[in-house]
Design a protein around this motif. Structure first.
Motif, PDB file in Angstrom:
ATOM      1  N   THR A  20     -48.466  21.881 -15.158  1.00  0.00           N
ATOM      2  CA  THR A  20     -46.745  22.220 -14.703  1.00  0.00           C
ATOM      3  C   THR A  20     -46.422  22.129 -13.392  1.00  0.00           C
ATOM      4  N   GLN A  21     -45.351  21.771 -13.241  1.00  0.00           N
ATOM      5  CA  GLN A  21     -44.332  21.381 -11.939  1.00  0.00           C
ATOM      6  C   GLN A  21     -43.279  22.179 -12.186  1.00  0.00           C
ATOM      7  N   THR A  22     -42.569  22.366 -10.703  1.00  0.00           N
ATOM      8  CA  THR A  22     -41.249  22.956 -10.542  1.00  0.00           C
ATOM      9  C   THR A  22     -40.285  22.030 -10.239  1.00  0.00           C
ATOM     10  N   GLU A  23     -39.310  22.164 -11.224  1.00  0.00           N
ATOM     11  CA  GLU A  23     -37.861  21.346 -10.940  1.00  0.00           C
ATOM     12  C   GLU A  23     -36.879  22.340 -10.317  1.00  0.00           C
ATOM     13  N   VAL A  24     -36.211  21.522  -9.570  1.00  0.00           N
ATOM     14  CA  VAL A  24     -35.317  22.469  -8.435  1.00  0.00           C
ATOM     15  C   VAL A  24     -33.706  21.770  -8.611  1.00  0.00           C
ATOM     16  N   LYS A  25     -32.759  22.272  -8.788  1.00  0.00           N
ATOM     17  CA  LYS A  25     -31.613  21.779  -8.818  1.00  0.00           C
ATOM     18  C   LYS A  25     -30.584  22.517  -7.691  1.00  0.00           C
ATOM     19  N   ILE A  26     -30.079  21.968  -6.828  1.00  0.00           N
ATOM     20  CA  ILE A  26     -29.505  22.784  -5.728  1.00  0.00           C
ATOM     21  C   ILE A  26     -28.022  21.863  -5.558  1.00  0.00           C
ATOM     22  N   MET A  27     -26.969  23.229  -5.577  1.00  0.00           N
ATOM     23  CA  MET A  27     -25.622  22.781  -5.346  1.00  0.00           C
ATOM     24  C   MET A  27     -25.376  23.292  -3.875  1.00  0.00           C
ATOM     25  N   SER A  28     -25.098  22.212  -2.914  1.00  0.00           N
ATOM     26  CA  SER A  28     -24.672  22.689  -1.672  1.00  0.00           C
ATOM     27  C   SER A  28     -23.871  21.575  -1.001  1.00  0.00           C
ATOM     28  N   ASN A  29     -22.718  22.251   0.028  1.00  0.00           N
ATOM     29  CA  ASN A  29     -22.190  21.279   0.730  1.00  0.00           C
ATOM     30  C   ASN A  29     -23.022  20.723   1.697  1.00  0.00           C
ATOM     31  N   GLN A  30     -24.248  20.832   1.995  1.00  0.00           N
ATOM     32  CA  GLN A  30     -25.115  20.273   2.876  1.00  0.00           C
ATOM     33  C   GLN A  30     -26.094  19.593   2.043  1.00  0.00           C
TER      34      GLN A  30
ATOM     35  N   ARG B 289     -41.320  14.699  -0.928  1.00  0.00           N
ATOM     36  CA  ARG B 289     -41.263  14.605  -2.362  1.00  0.00           C
ATOM     37  C   ARG B 289     -39.878  13.703  -2.573  1.00  0.00           C
ATOM     38  N   GLY B 290     -39.884  13.267  -3.788  1.00  0.00           N
ATOM     39  CA  GLY B 290     -38.740  12.258  -4.016  1.00  0.00           C
ATOM     40  C   GLY B 290     -37.573  13.142  -4.467  1.00  0.00           C
ATOM     41  N   VAL B 291     -36.488  12.667  -4.192  1.00  0.00           N
ATOM     42  CA  VAL B 291     -34.977  13.466  -4.238  1.00  0.00           C
ATOM     43  C   VAL B 291     -34.088  12.290  -5.032  1.00  0.00           C
ATOM     44  N   THR B 292     -33.315  13.090  -5.952  1.00  0.00           N
ATOM     45  CA  THR B 292     -32.363  12.307  -6.746  1.00  0.00           C
ATOM     46  C   THR B 292     -30.757  13.292  -6.325  1.00  0.00           C
ATOM     47  N   LEU B 293     -29.811  12.483  -6.080  1.00  0.00           N
ATOM     48  CA  LEU B 293     -28.559  12.974  -5.877  1.00  0.00           C
ATOM     49  C   LEU B 293     -27.845  12.617  -6.863  1.00  0.00           C
ATOM     50  N   LEU B 294     -26.985  13.794  -7.590  1.00  0.00           N
ATOM     51  CA  LEU B 294     -26.284  13.633  -8.879  1.00  0.00           C
ATOM     52  C   LEU B 294     -24.930  13.984  -8.521  1.00  0.00           C
ATOM     53  N   ASN B 295     -23.934  13.366  -8.926  1.00  0.00           N
ATOM     54  CA  ASN B 295     -22.699  13.467  -8.873  1.00  0.00           C
ATOM     55  C   ASN B 295     -22.212  14.680  -9.741  1.00  0.00           C
ATOM     56  N   ALA B 296     -21.818  15.617  -8.956  1.00  0.00           N
ATOM     57  CA  ALA B 296     -21.241  16.952  -9.877  1.00  0.00           C
ATOM     58  C   ALA B 296     -20.009  17.645  -9.606  1.00  0.00           C
ATOM     59  N   GLU B 297     -19.433  18.126 -10.283  1.00  0.00           N
ATOM     60  CA  GLU B 297     -18.058  18.752 -10.238  1.00  0.00           C
ATOM     61  C   GLU B 297     -17.986  20.151 -10.833  1.00  0.00           C
ATOM     62  N   GLY B 298     -17.683  21.192  -9.853  1.00  0.00           N
ATOM     63  CA  GLY B 298     -17.417  22.560 -10.235  1.00  0.00           C
ATOM     64  C   GLY B 298     -16.687  22.757 -11.402  1.00  0.00           C
ATOM     65  N   GLY B 299     -17.168  23.870 -12.160  1.00  0.00           N
ATOM     66  CA  GLY B 299     -16.207  24.032 -13.610  1.00  0.00           C
ATOM     67  C   GLY B 299     -15.047  24.860 -13.267  1.00  0.00           C
ATOM     68  N   TYR B 300     -14.838  25.787 -12.178  1.00  0.00           N
ATOM     69  CA  TYR B 300     -13.926  26.347 -12.038  1.00  0.00           C
ATOM     70  C   TYR B 300     -12.720  25.904 -11.022  1.00  0.00           C
ATOM     71  N   LEU B 301     -13.212  25.373  -9.883  1.00  0.00           N
ATOM     72  CA  LEU B 301     -12.327  24.683  -8.759  1.00  0.00           C
ATOM     73  C   LEU B 301     -12.469  23.297  -8.846  1.00  0.00           C
ATOM     74  N   HIS B 302     -13.096  22.596  -9.756  1.00  0.00           N
ATOM     75  CA  HIS B 302     -13.174  21.320 -10.060  1.00  0.00           C
ATOM     76  C   HIS B 302     -13.314  20.689  -8.529  1.00  0.00           C
TER      77      HIS B 302
ATOM     78  N   VAL C 193     -28.543  18.155  -5.462  1.00  0.00           N
ATOM     79  CA  VAL C 193     -29.942  17.787  -5.233  1.00  0.00           C
ATOM     80  C   VAL C 193     -30.671  18.049  -6.115  1.00  0.00           C
ATOM     81  N   PHE C 194     -31.509  17.066  -6.843  1.00  0.00           N
ATOM     82  CA  PHE C 194     -32.373  17.319  -7.727  1.00  0.00           C
ATOM     83  C   PHE C 194     -33.878  16.880  -7.364  1.00  0.00           C
ATOM     84  N   SER C 195     -35.038  17.731  -7.468  1.00  0.00           N
ATOM     85  CA  SER C 195     -36.102  17.250  -7.060  1.00  0.00           C
ATOM     86  C   SER C 195     -37.291  18.029  -8.008  1.00  0.00           C
ATOM     87  N   VAL C 196     -38.440  17.373  -8.126  1.00  0.00           N
ATOM     88  CA  VAL C 196     -39.785  18.173  -8.716  1.00  0.00           C
ATOM     89  C   VAL C 196     -40.902  18.201  -7.793  1.00  0.00           C
TER      90      VAL C 196
END
Length: 289
Positions: free
Chosen positions: A201-211, A225-238, A244-247
């Motif tokens: 078992t490992q831990t998956e972390v997703k982080i939404m931040s302006n930083q 640890r390896g990191v992946t940056l995924l393009n995302a869009e807020g559902g309310y303010l767009h 930031v995605f990492s395991v």
């Protein structure tokens, strides 16, 4: 992998199979038999035969395992049968040895303690065997045959067989012992599942931040640890941002949370436990040789 490494892994696998099977037999002798507990699987059939005929459990268990091995050889092939050989012969042999060494030794007469420790022991020690890639044989084989021939899910047929085997023992047991038998089967299933997951078992972390860039750099440098940056869009303010995605390993979670909150205390973080991770940095070295 060189020949020396293959021998090392082979020796370790064989050692795990032997230890798991021997300790399984010890659990049956010390906890399962003295409490007259009902059980599923091949052990349950052997117990039912023991109550009916008085024949030694070890002999009956060997006959059940051998018949299942031959059935698996015919239907599932030689490669599968080879993985069941250790359990087919080792568990009954170890059970006979412990029976001769320990005789009528009783560790505890508390049936609840026997039920819980029998479940924990059987589940954990069978898990050790299965983690090596070997089969425990016995009543694991008919569900695999049914799946191959009729596509009946293994879990469904396995539970059906266990229920039928428990009912086989009902005429020789008090109703209370049948209930304890159900508790034993549930405990062993839970212990088996937990044993299979140890170390994977490992831990998956997703982080939404302006930083996100600063968080990415901190994870790379401070946690390695390896990191992946995924393009995302807020559902309310767009508003568009990068997630930031990492395991990471489970023990690194506290350190990661401190790193992230020092950079952005108001960030949005989702933490998920994952059952297994394959790839560079986990099942493979971090850097290719």
């Amino acid at each position: 992998m060189d020949d020396k490494m293959r021998m090392h892994w082979s020796a370790r696998s064989v050692a795990a199979i032997v230890i798991g099977n021997v300790l399984y037999a010890l659990t049956v002798k010390v906890f399962l038999l003295p409490a007259n507990l009902t059980s599923g699987g091949a052990t349950g059939i052997a117990l039912a035969g023991h109550y009916l005929t008085g024949a030694p459990v070890s002999v009956l268990l060997f006959l059940v395992n051998l018949s299942m091995l031959l059935l698996g050889l015919v239907v599932l092939g030689k490669a599968f049968a080879m993985t069941t050989l250790f359990s087919t012969f080792l568990i009954p042999a170890a059970l006979e040895v412990f029976d001769r060494l320990l005789g009528d030794f009783v560790l505890t007469e508390d049936i609840l303690l026997c039920t819980l420790f029998a479940g924990l022991g059987v589940g954990c020690f069978l898990g050790i065997v299965i983690r090596t890639g070997a089969s425990t044989g016995g009543m694991d084989i008919p569900p695999l045959i049914l799946y191959k021939c009729f596509r009946i899910p293994v879990s469904v047929s396995l539970y059906v067989f266990d229920v039928c085997i428990l009912l086989m023992q009902a005429p020789f047991q008090k109703a209370e012992n049948i209930l304890y038998g159900i508790l034993f089967v549930m405990t062993s299933a839970l212990a088996l599942d937990k044993t299979m997951m140890i170390g994977t078992t490992q831990t998956e972390v997703k982080i939404m931040s302006n930083q996100s860039e600063a968080i990415r750099d901190a994870i790379l440098k401070q946690l390695d640890r390896g990191v992946t940056l995924l393009n995302a869009e807020g559902g309310y303010l767009h508003d568009k941002n990068q997630m930031v995605f990492s395991v990471i390993s489970n023990r690194e979670l506290f350190k990661l949370e401190k790193i992230v909150h020092d950079i952005d205390p108001s960030c949005f973080m989702v933490v998920t436990r994952v059952s297994e991770v394959k790839g560079r940095g986990f099942s493979m070295d971090k850097h290719a040789l």
